[in-house]
Write an enzyme that holds these catalytic residues in place. Structure first.
Site, PDB file in Angstrom:
ATOM      1  N   HIS A 136       1.471   4.440  -3.117  1.00 16.11           N
ATOM      2  CA  HIS A 136       1.967   6.308  -2.734  1.00 16.11           C
ATOM      3  C   HIS A 136       2.839   6.311  -4.081  1.00 16.11           C
ATOM      4  O   HIS A 136       2.898   7.073  -4.544  1.00 16.11           O
ATOM      5  CB  HIS A 136       1.452   6.412  -1.496  1.00 16.11           C
ATOM      6  CG  HIS A 136      -0.309   6.076  -0.991  1.00 16.11           C
ATOM      7  ND1 HIS A 136      -0.836   6.795  -1.478  1.00 16.11           N
ATOM      8  CD2 HIS A 136      -0.261   5.769   0.411  1.00 16.11           C
ATOM      9  CE1 HIS A 136      -2.122   6.471  -0.349  1.00 16.11           C
ATOM     10  NE2 HIS A 136      -1.388   5.638   0.701  1.00 16.11           N
ATOM     11  N   HIS A 185       0.871  -1.604  -0.230  1.00 20.92           N
ATOM     12  CA  HIS A 185       0.294  -0.744   0.093  1.00 20.92           C
ATOM     13  C   HIS A 185       0.575   1.167   0.456  1.00 20.92           C
ATOM     14  O   HIS A 185       1.219   2.011  -0.878  1.00 20.92           O
ATOM     15  CB  HIS A 185      -0.974   0.074   1.266  1.00 20.92           C
ATOM     16  CG  HIS A 185      -1.701   0.979   1.501  1.00 20.92           C
ATOM     17  ND1 HIS A 185      -3.098   1.286   1.082  1.00 20.92           N
ATOM     18  CD2 HIS A 185      -1.422   2.031   1.762  1.00 20.92           C
ATOM     19  CE1 HIS A 185      -3.412   2.897   1.151  1.00 20.92           C
ATOM     20  NE2 HIS A 185      -2.158   3.154   2.338  1.00 20.92           N
ATOM     21  N   GLU A 186       1.871   1.389   0.180  1.00 17.77           N
ATOM     22  CA  GLU A 186       2.576   2.596   0.674  1.00 17.77           C
ATOM     23  C   GLU A 186       3.416   2.716  -0.205  1.00 17.77           C
ATOM     24  O   GLU A 186       3.841   3.617  -0.322  1.00 17.77           O
ATOM     25  CB  GLU A 186       3.875   2.303   2.467  1.00 17.77           C
ATOM     26  CG  GLU A 186       2.666   2.157   3.542  1.00 17.77           C
ATOM     27  CD  GLU A 186       1.806   3.370   3.487  1.00 17.77           C
ATOM     28  OE1 GLU A 186       2.122   3.967   2.903  1.00 17.77           O
ATOM     29  OE2 GLU A 186       0.946   3.197   4.545  1.00 17.77           O
ATOM     30  N   GLU A 232      -6.174   6.717  -0.616  1.00  9.50           N
ATOM     31  CA  GLU A 232      -6.839   5.626   0.380  1.00  9.50           C
ATOM     32  C   GLU A 232      -7.772   4.044  -0.674  1.00  9.50           C
ATOM     33  O   GLU A 232      -6.572   3.164  -0.420  1.00  9.50           O
ATOM     34  CB  GLU A 232      -6.919   5.954   0.965  1.00  9.50           C
ATOM     35  CG  GLU A 232      -6.514   6.577   2.631  1.00  9.50           C
ATOM     36  CD  GLU A 232      -4.735   6.272   2.338  1.00  9.50           C
ATOM     37  OE1 GLU A 232      -4.712   5.195   2.270  1.00  9.50           O
ATOM     38  OE2 GLU A 232      -4.283   7.200   2.497  1.00  9.50           O
TER      39      GLU A 232
END
Lengths: 321, 186
Positions: A157, A153-154, A234
């Site tokens: 980003h 997930h990071e 998100e």
């Protein structure tokens, strides 16, 4: 289905690049106009407007440049994150390296925050200057697959250039608040000398009211814009994370564990809350469907990930706006 | 008519030239991405070959009766290190993964070894390296897919081949590889 996923992530990068530029131009125009109106209203003549313009330009420019080039270091320092190498936390370091490889990105710097609340964030203006920070609580409480989901997930980003975009939004919000605050305080301290003799008293009064309304509303709108972008990205990062791990279960399980955990993250504050994978300020997040929350409701994110799990085909969730 | 016509013709030619330049550069970028992704697989494979002798050295003194498990790994490693086609490479890598998986399965019978730092550390490093290999392949396949789609799509398809861009082969056997990773990791 890989093709569709790949295309959407390219589109997402292109869109974030485009939006960043657009936002930068909007920011410049907005700050200058804001400075101009406030300057005019305060002093009451074009020279005052010019003065306001120059002040706004330097206030905005300085805070902008500082955040752009040193924002990651400031955030990491404020979160009391310490840099680690492979041997300090082999599993974490390996997982980050795995996800960097899956995303085709350079290895980011890895940080640990000593806090028992499980959470994580990424920062840095581009993939070459990226950092990933996780709390020690996250390392203790998640298993390897779950940790991989969070890191994916990071890294999403980082890959999608979300960080640069949200940083620019943050700068816009910060500068707007700064100028508005400056103006409102100056009113309090008796600014706004009237120059009725020059016959533009009425114009000044109108501008004063416009400036007052702007000073009150602009920070609110800027903040709402920031929060809506923060919520939207998100979902996108969750979807991109599944693209990397090909395993929605890991991230879904991780979010469930993090949601259940009731410990607050001490080092987080309103300025850094939006960075984390899950809102670290739990108290404000009880009824998280509000316009003022930094994150989408976590149950909704888990639901979408679970649907990917059973559906088998990775879909890009709520790929809107 | 004369000058206006000339301007239009020149403009169209200029647009076409620009288009070809942009497309060419885009194809070069994607081709380089594919090659970079392929090198990354090699880097990770080499890392695994380098890890294995250390693992075997650390494990050797714990078990005496299981010589054939260690030999199998050594053999599979030597096999995998030979230059070969991507398809053969994938197969011999799968065999090597299987052999390493066997070692961890056998280690279950040796409580002393099972709890030793040597094994736990290597278990993590090997599992991670296997993950890295399969993620590098995944990234390679994604890059190939993007590149192949680009050169097969109209209008790039008209001149891509003439400019020396040809389709690249996918890395197969992604599925079984991923499974052996979950088996070997505890």
């Amino acid at each position: 289905m890989r093709g569709a996923a790949e295309a959407t992530f390219r589109e997402r990068i292109a869109r974030n690049r485009r939006n960043s530029l657009l936002l930068f131009v909007t920011f410049l125009v907005f700050v200058l106009a804001f400075g101009y109106i406030i300057g005019y209203a305060w002093v009451g003549d074009p020279a005052g407007a010019f003065f306001g313009l120059v002040i706004a330009f330097f206030a905005g420019g300085l805070s902008g440049l500082l955040s752009y080039y040193a924002g990651d270091k400031m955030v990491l320092a404020a979160s009391r994150a310490r840099r680690i190498e492979h041997d300090d936390a082999p599993v974490l370091f390996n997982v980050v390296e795995e996800m960097a490889i899956a995303a085709g990105l350079p290895m980011p710097k890895v940080y640990v925050i000593d806090d028992s609340a499980p959470n994580a964030f990424a920062t840095g203006r581009d993939p070459e200057h990226a950092s990933v920070a996780v709390t020690s609580g996250l390392l203790e409480k998640l298993d390897r697959d779950e940790l991989q989901g969070v890191i994916a997930h990071e890294m999403s980003h980082v890959r999608n250039l979300d960080i640069r975009y949200s940083m620019l939004v943050g700068i816009l919000v910060g500068t707007t608040v700064l100028i508005a605050d400056f103006f409102l305080r100056s009113l309090w301290w008796g600014g706004g000398r009237r120059r009725n003799d020059q016959g533009n008293g009425q114009l000044q009064l109108i501008l004063m009211i416009v400036a007052l309304i702007l000073a009150i509303l602009a920070p609110i709108f800027a903040r709402l814009l920031q929060l809506s972008i923060s919520r939207q990205r998100e979902y996108l990062a969750d979807a991109s994370a599944v693209e990397l791990t090909r395993n929605p279960k890991g991230l879904a399980d991780a979010l469930e564990k993090i949601a259940k955990d009731q410990e607050p993250l001490e080092v987080a504050n309103r300025a850094t809350a939006h960075l984390y994978i899950v809102n670290p300020i739990k108290r404000f997040e009880k009824h998280s469907r509000s316009l003022f929350s930094t994150h989408p409701p976590i149950e909704e994110r888990i639901r979408i990930l679970r649907a990917m799990e059973t559906g088998g085909v990775p879909q890009t969730g709520r790929d809107a706006g | 008519m004369g000058t206006a016509g000339t301007i239009i013709v020149v403009a169209i030619i200029a647009l076409i030239v620009l288009y070809v330049i942009f497309t060419y550069n885009g194809l070069v970028r994607r081709k380089n991405q594919v090659e970079e992704a392929y090198r990354q697989i090699d880097v990770q494979l080499k890392r695994r070959y380098d890890l294995i002798p250390n693992l075997l050295e650390g494990v050797k003194r714990y078990f005496k009766q299981e010589q054939q498990v260690l030999e199998e790994i050594t053999r599979a490693r030597a096999e995998a290190m030979k230059p070969q086609s991507p398809r053969e490479q994938a197969q011999s890598e799968a065999r090597l993964s299987g052999a390493i998986g066997n070692l961890f399965a056998v280690a279950e019978n040796y409580p002393e070894l099972r709890s030793s730092r040597v094994l736990l550390d290597f278990q993590e490093e090997l599992a991670s390296t296997e993950n890295k290999i399969s993620f590098a392949r995944q990234h390679y396949n994604d890059s190939v897919q993007e590149y192949n789609t680009k050169i097969q799509s109209f209008p790039a398809v008209i001149f891509a081949r003439a400019m020396g861009f040809t389709e690249r082969e996918y890395f197969e056997a992604e599925g079984p590889e991923r499974e052996s990773v979950t088996v070997s990791y505890d």
